[in-house]
Enzyme design. Sequence first.
Site, short mmCIF file in Angstrom:
data_model
loop_
_atom_site.label_atom_id
_atom_site.label_comp_id
_atom_site.label_asym_id
_atom_site.label_seq_id
_atom_site.Cartn_x
_atom_site.Cartn_y
_atom_site.Cartn_z
N LYS A 155 -2.02 2.34 -10.04
CA LYS A 155 -1.92 3.58 -9.28
C LYS A 155 -0.85 3.50 -8.19
CE LYS A 155 -6.67 5.09 -10.06
NZ LYS A 155 -7.99 5.43 -9.46
N ARG A 157 0.70 -8.66 -2.73
CA ARG A 157 0.04 -9.92 -2.38
C ARG A 157 1.11 -10.95 -2.05
NH1 ARG A 157 -3.53 -7.18 -1.64
NH2 ARG A 157 -5.64 -7.14 -2.52
N ASP A 172 5.25 -6.72 3.50
CA ASP A 172 4.05 -6.35 4.25
C ASP A 172 2.98 -7.40 4.08
OD1 ASP A 172 2.56 -4.40 5.89
OD2 ASP A 172 1.29 -4.19 4.10
N HIS A 226 0.71 -6.59 7.03
CA HIS A 226 -0.30 -6.10 6.09
C HIS A 226 -0.89 -4.76 6.57
CE1 HIS A 226 -2.95 -7.87 2.71
NE2 HIS A 226 -3.01 -6.56 2.67
N GLU A 284 -0.68 -15.78 5.30
CA GLU A 284 -0.92 -14.84 6.39
C GLU A 284 -2.29 -15.01 7.06
OE1 GLU A 284 -2.53 -10.71 4.56
OE2 GLU A 284 -0.52 -11.25 3.91
#
Length: 331
Positions: free
Chosen positions: A154, A235, A259, A296, A264
């Site tokens: 999506k 990811r 992002d 993120h 992280e």
Amino acid sequence: MSVAFFDTKPYDREAVLAAPGSDAVDWIFHDFRLTAETASTASGADAVCVFVNDKLDRPCLEKLAAAGVKLAALRCAGFNQVDLPAARELGIAVTRVPAYSPHAVAEHAVTLLMTLNRKIHRAYNRVREHNFSLAGLVGFDLYGKTVGIVGTGKIGRCTAQIFRGFGTRVLAHDPFPVDEWATSNSIEYTSLETLLKESDVVSLHLPLTPETHHLLNRETLAQMKPGAYLVNSSRGKLVDTVELIESLKSGHLGGVALDVYEEEEGIFFEDLSGHVLQDDTLALLVSLPNVLITSHQAFLTQEALGEIARVTVANINAVKDSSFLPGTVLT
């Protein structure tokens, strides 16, 4: 229902307390993450509510099961942080939010690219210091360029359609192509190798699996078109960060917008402005002039937070008879 809510941020609390059915839940908010070491704080709770950096490995799940926890409700789409076989074995149901707002993530990915390309972040800082020089701010027209979308779920499909609106040629790669959608939007499916070689911009929209771990590594990064830009809002571990830096240092890649980041956990979502950053790799990435990183935040819109809260609360309230929302159940 009593729910231990981990890794709580102000926007999490606000959204979940406003969701339908929230008043039927006894919320226990924790600002720390759920791990095997903190699992004892869930004692007495019927469920735990967790996010991307909570670690539900077997030791953690065993402690949750011993404490009587029946549900782990993930307020995210990804679930690589959960040992699903262990959860199934221990009788802990696991639910997620599979599609909170694909538009939020897709729009952020395009925003990252446009900001990096047109040097908006650098121009903003200059103007605030009354520096109105345009030197070093040259970008490129996106119109007429080739954009590669790796992963056409999506979010990937939303991103591809936004790029088509810029007048770009869009290539796509996915082991499960959506041919009707591609035809109706003039998008071409191709091999990963061809996509990397021909794309001026590559945007990643994949789940993290053993097959996609370090999908972009020394070999595949070398296949990318010289001067190409890479965008990753999916990811962090899809990309080998050490090899990414080498590709940037050599000048092979034109720019990188991220992002997400491989390591992280313990960094993103936290205010470390008063500390020395202990991750040397991230510190180097941040310092490079052709790298743009956000922590993120692609999901962070009012619409996405509202949908995450709605689905999560609905599944928490359904735990007694396991009448979870369709498409959200992992175990």
